[in-house]
Write a protein that holds these residues in place. Structure first.
Motif, short mmCIF file in Angstrom:
data_model
loop_
_atom_site.label_atom_id
_atom_site.label_comp_id
_atom_site.label_asym_id
_atom_site.label_seq_id
_atom_site.Cartn_x
_atom_site.Cartn_y
_atom_site.Cartn_z
N LEU A 169 -23.52 43.54 22.03
CA LEU A 169 -24.28 42.30 22.17
C LEU A 169 -23.35 41.10 22.32
CD1 LEU A 169 -26.98 42.95 19.45
CD2 LEU A 169 -27.14 43.26 21.90
N THR A 170 -22.06 41.34 22.53
CA THR A 170 -21.14 40.22 22.68
C THR A 170 -20.84 39.97 24.15
OG1 THR A 170 -19.30 41.73 22.43
CG2 THR A 170 -20.01 40.59 20.46
N PHE A 171 -20.16 38.89 24.38
CA PHE A 171 -19.78 38.46 25.73
C PHE A 171 -19.06 39.54 26.51
CE2 PHE A 171 -15.75 37.20 27.70
CZ PHE A 171 -16.21 36.61 28.85
N TRP A 172 -18.33 40.41 25.81
CA TRP A 172 -17.46 41.37 26.48
C TRP A 172 -18.18 42.38 27.33
CZ3 TRP A 172 -12.84 39.83 26.96
CH2 TRP A 172 -12.32 38.95 26.01
N VAL A 173 -19.51 42.55 27.10
CA VAL A 173 -20.26 43.48 27.93
C VAL A 173 -20.14 43.10 29.39
CG1 VAL A 173 -22.53 44.39 28.42
CG2 VAL A 173 -21.86 43.95 26.08
N PHE A 174 -20.29 41.78 29.66
CA PHE A 174 -20.19 41.33 31.04
C PHE A 174 -18.79 40.83 31.36
CE2 PHE A 174 -24.48 40.55 29.46
CZ PHE A 174 -25.13 41.52 30.21
N GLY A 175 -18.23 40.07 30.43
CA GLY A 175 -16.90 39.51 30.63
C GLY A 175 -15.87 40.61 30.83
N ILE A 179 -13.33 41.09 33.88
CA ILE A 179 -11.88 41.02 33.71
C ILE A 179 -11.21 42.27 34.26
CG2 ILE A 179 -10.04 41.00 31.98
CD1 ILE A 179 -11.90 39.14 30.34
N VAL A 180 -11.80 43.45 33.93
CA VAL A 180 -11.23 44.70 34.41
C VAL A 180 -11.27 44.75 35.93
CG1 VAL A 180 -11.59 47.20 34.51
CG2 VAL A 180 -11.71 46.01 32.33
N ALA A 181 -12.43 44.32 36.50
CA ALA A 181 -12.56 44.34 37.96
C ALA A 181 -11.52 43.41 38.58
CB ALA A 181 -13.97 43.90 38.36
N GLY A 182 -11.34 42.24 37.97
CA GLY A 182 -10.36 41.28 38.47
C GLY A 182 -8.96 41.86 38.45
N ALA A 183 -8.62 42.46 37.30
CA ALA A 183 -7.27 43.01 37.14
C ALA A 183 -7.04 44.14 38.15
CB ALA A 183 -7.08 43.52 35.71
N THR A 185 -8.56 44.62 41.04
CA THR A 185 -8.44 44.07 42.39
C THR A 185 -7.04 43.53 42.63
OG1 THR A 185 -10.70 43.34 42.09
CG2 THR A 185 -9.60 42.56 44.06
N ARG A 186 -6.53 42.82 41.58
CA ARG A 186 -5.21 42.22 41.73
C ARG A 186 -4.14 43.29 41.88
NH1 ARG A 186 -4.34 37.75 37.65
NH2 ARG A 186 -3.36 39.45 36.55
N ALA A 187 -4.28 44.35 41.06
CA ALA A 187 -3.30 45.43 41.11
C ALA A 187 -3.31 46.09 42.49
CB ALA A 187 -3.59 46.46 40.02
N LEU A 188 -4.53 46.36 43.00
CA LEU A 188 -4.66 47.00 44.31
C LEU A 188 -4.11 46.08 45.40
CD1 LEU A 188 -8.18 48.67 44.06
CD2 LEU A 188 -5.95 49.78 44.05
N ASN A 189 -4.41 44.79 45.24
CA ASN A 189 -3.92 43.80 46.18
C ASN A 189 -2.40 43.82 46.23
OD1 ASN A 189 -5.22 42.22 47.92
ND2 ASN A 189 -5.84 40.65 46.45
N GLY A 190 -1.80 43.87 45.04
CA GLY A 190 -0.35 43.89 44.93
C GLY A 190 0.24 45.09 45.64
N GLY A 223 -24.46 51.83 35.55
CA GLY A 223 -23.06 52.23 35.38
C GLY A 223 -22.22 51.08 34.85
N LEU A 224 -22.41 49.89 35.45
CA LEU A 224 -21.64 48.73 35.03
C LEU A 224 -21.95 48.36 33.59
CD1 LEU A 224 -21.60 46.32 38.11
CD2 LEU A 224 -19.73 47.64 37.10
N THR A 225 -23.26 48.44 33.22
CA THR A 225 -23.64 48.11 31.86
C THR A 225 -22.99 49.07 30.87
OG1 THR A 225 -25.74 47.43 32.77
CG2 THR A 225 -25.59 47.53 30.39
N LEU A 226 -23.02 50.36 31.22
CA LEU A 226 -22.41 51.36 30.35
C LEU A 226 -20.92 51.09 30.18
CD1 LEU A 226 -23.98 54.84 31.17
CD2 LEU A 226 -23.82 53.68 28.96
N LEU A 227 -20.28 50.82 31.32
CA LEU A 227 -18.85 50.52 31.31
C LEU A 227 -18.59 49.31 30.42
CD1 LEU A 227 -16.63 51.94 32.97
CD2 LEU A 227 -16.62 49.94 34.46
N GLY A 228 -19.45 48.27 30.60
CA GLY A 228 -19.32 47.05 29.81
C GLY A 228 -19.46 47.33 28.33
N MET A 229 -20.43 48.21 27.98
CA MET A 229 -20.64 48.52 26.57
C MET A 229 -19.42 49.20 25.98
SD MET A 229 -24.61 49.61 26.61
CE MET A 229 -24.94 49.95 24.90
N ILE A 230 -18.88 50.14 26.75
CA ILE A 230 -17.68 50.85 26.26
C ILE A 230 -16.55 49.84 26.07
CG2 ILE A 230 -15.91 52.53 26.87
CD1 ILE A 230 -18.20 54.04 28.40
N GLY A 231 -16.40 48.94 27.07
CA GLY A 231 -15.37 47.91 26.96
C GLY A 231 -15.56 47.04 25.75
#
Lengths: 494, 166
Positions: A169-175, A179-183, A185-190, A223-231
């Motif tokens: 129930l915290t911000f991290w579910v979506f945040g 953040i993971v997606a951003g990281a 993308t950046r890694a793949l970009n690099g 899938g994203l929600t599940l991933l978010g919950m695990i995160g």
């Protein structure tokens, strides 16, 4: 005790941040099949240079940093270019914290921080880093002579793993997902890899993308929600592992927590001015809350925000208990809060429409007329959906408004995205401000701000009735407002 | 509000200082931008003037003039200060107004400051700081001599009142 040195392996800790660029370099090598371009050589040169600089600096620092415990003081000499000699009197040592980042842990090292009470500037001597056994021995030695009185009932709260149910129930579910997606993308970009060109992704898109949108979208969301919950659970565990809130002595409140990076924050009772019970929207819906301390001497604003947390997301009753107990207040008295004038509700509902619903609807309509009629439908659907939400939020925001006095403390509640109940020591209020604008003046409202030398520095009581605001402030801090009142004080009028 | 306005007005010259500040910081740049866009449009896209002209007037010219002309007198009506026996009291702002009362026992430092524009008008600002940023009191637009005098008086008054100011 003779002069001692830090552990040699500290240099390795400092070099640890080179691992990331080195790893990406190796990955690039693997990905490109060993062809090192100009860019690759430059990267490698940069890494080597950084390694040399860090190592040389580290060696110099090791040879120049010495510490010892003499008869009455703990002394530390530091400085490569600018020599510094510092000492603290052993009796003044308030807390000795041992922390270790994952890299420190792997190498068996610990960072020791010895802090004094903030009354003499809150000095802190840091030894980065010592072997674990040495650090523990040193800690015992430092604390043995410290002048400490023990609290009667020291432990206020410890971790319950049942609370983990509040993590999703915290911000991290979506945040977290973002953040993971951003990281990623950046890694793949690099690495110069375009994710939409990867075979699996293309195959999956070809298989589901067009033909079965009705299946793909919900599945993806799930899938994203599940991933978010695990995160979120992972973040919760990392942050709050072996959490413990206790009085280390009669004057110091301490929070310890953390799995990979252990953290310990000490808060002086003298500078603890209140507590704040926070209920972010999701957490509130699940019956949870968390608690921050309103304390001074925790560093700058950013550090204060990070370090003031004293209770993880947990059941509301537990949070309410801790919010009172850190301040030494008796349990069970949920203070009766005074309501704010009815106009405040109208203002909140109107605000939702003026700032969110109407402008976005307007823009959608405009674009709809200019570009495509699809947007016109989006516009009216958007309006129909957000209008009730705006009304509900406005009402809820109004319901959550409240203020009152509970013994030696002032109570302020407000907020809809996060309903915050702040308990502030009345003694700690060092100034009052009353702010208004033409709109609020027409509605007969004023916002009072209590200034404190702690937490967020100022705590607002929004939209009080103009006629009550100053009286309430005066009830909280009798005396200093009296001479500026517009009429004789209430006692005279009867 | 049950708080009466503070007794002392700031120096009348403050109005001119605030105008100068308005022209330098906001109104002037806004008009300059409007003028540049107008000239550029005139030179290269004369057809766009039909809609660009009114837009520039509505978005840049009018707000700039309104701000530079309305803000200073409005501010002057609001800004005021008073040194009481237990606290210092100041009113500030124009559209958004703020009345702040800070007890002398919580005062940590008292300074006077003077910006370049302010100096040319012979004005100064008294800054009273406390342990909380929300407790700091600023009295802007006093005559320089009055400011020093007030700072001295607040300093003296704060010393007399006991307390450790936190």
């Amino acid at each position: 005790m003779t002069w001692q040195r830090l552990d040699r392996r500290t240099i390795a800790v400092h070099c640890a941040w080179l691992v990331a660029p080195l790893a990406s370099f190796v990955l690039t090598l693997l990905a490109t099949g060993g062809a090192v371009g100009v860019r690759g050589w430059l990267t490698l040169a940069g890494i080597t240079l950084a390694f040399l600089v860090i190592t040389i600096y580290g060696v110099l620092r090791l040879t120049t940093t010495r510490y010892r415990i003499s008869a009455s003081t703990f002394e530390l000499n530091t400085g490569v270019l600018h020599r510094r000699r510092r000492s603290i009197v052993l009796e003044r040592v308030r807390n000795v914290d041992l922390t270790a980042s994952p890299v420190h842990r792997v190498l068996g090292l610990v960072v020791l921080r010895a802090g004094t009470a903030a009354s003499d500037g809150g000095k802190e001597l840091v030894l980065d880093a010592l072997p674990r056994a040495t650090a523990h021995r040193l800690r015992e030695e430092l604390l043995a002579r410290a002048d400490r009185t023990h609290a009667d009932d020291p432990v206020i709260a410890t971790m319950h793993w049942k609370w983990l149910r509040y993590a999703p129930l915290t911000f991290w579910v979506f945040g977290g997902v973002l953040i993971v997606a951003g990281a990623a993308t950046r890694a793949l970009n690099g690495l110069d890899i375009k994710w939409w060109e990867i075979g699996i992704v293309q195959d999956a898109f070809a298989a589901f993308g067009h033909s079965a949108l009705w299946l793909t979208i919900p599945l993806l969301a799930l899938g994203l929600t599940l991933l978010g919950m695990i995160g979120a659970i992972a973040v919760y565990v990392e942050t709050w592992w072996s959490y413990r809130l206790e009085w280390t002595d009669a004057e110091t409140l301490q929070v310890r927590r953390g799995l990979l990076t252990t953290r310990a924050v000490s808060i002086e009772r003298r500078r603890l001015r209140g507590s704040r019970l926070r209920e972010p929207l999701l957490l509130r819906a699940g019956g949870g809350a968390l608690v921050d301390a309103v304390a001074g001497g925790l560093g700058n604003q950013e550090e204060t925000r990070r370090r003031s947390s004293v209770l993880p997301p947990s059941p509301r009753a537990e949070a309410a208990r801790v919010a009172l107990e850190v301040l030494g207040l008796p349990q069970g008295t949920d203070p009766s809060l005074r309501k704010h004038p009815e106009v405040a509700q109208r203002r909140r509902v109107v605000r939702g429409f003026v700032f969110v619903t109407l402008p976005i609807t307007f823009v959608l309509l405009l674009l709809g007329f200019l570009l495509t009629t699809v947007l016109l439908h989006v516009a009216w659907i958007f309006f129909l959906v957000t209008a009730p939400v705006a009304v509900w939020m406005g009402r809820d925001a109004y319901r959550n408004l409240g203020h009152g006095i509970s013994g030696s403390h002032l109570v302020i509640r407000s907020g809809v995205f996060s309903r915050d109940t702040v308990l502030l020591e009345r003694e700690g209020v060092l100034s009052w401000s009353f702010s208004s604008n033409p709109f609020s003046r027409r509605a007969g409202l004023v916002t009072a701000t209590a200034a404190v030398a702690a937490g967020e520095q100022g705590y607002r009581i929004r939209d009080l009735a103009e006629s009550d605001a100053v009286d309430f402030a005066e009830a909280v801090t009798p005396n200093f407002l009296t001479e500026f009142l517009a009429r004789p004080s209430r006692e005279v009028l009867g | 509000m049950n708080l009466r306005p503070p007794v002392n007005r700031v120096d009348p010259r403050a109005r001119r200082w605030w105008s100068a500040q308005a022209w330098v910081s906001l109104a002037g740049p806004m008009l300059l931008v409007a003028l540049t866009m107008f000239v550029l449009s005139l030179l290269f896209f004369p057809k766009a003037l039909v809609w660009l002209g009114p837009l520039l007037v509505a978005v840049l010219v009018l707000p700039a003039l309104l701000y530079a002309l309305v803000m200073p007198p409005w501010r002057y009506r609001v800004h005021a200060w008073e040194l009481g026996s237990k606290a210092v009291y100041a009113a500030s702002g124009w559209f958004w107004q703020k009345h702040r009362v800070t007890p002398l026992s919580r005062v940590q430092t008292v300074d006077t400051t003077q910006g370049p524009i302010q100096r040319s008008f012979g004005l100064a600002t008294v800054v009273v700081t406390t342990a909380s940023t929300h407790g700091d009191v600023k009295i802007a637009g006093l005559a320089a001599a009055d400011a020093d005098e007030l700072a001295r008086r607040i300093g003296e008054a704060a010393e007399v009142v006991p307390g450790d100011a936190t």
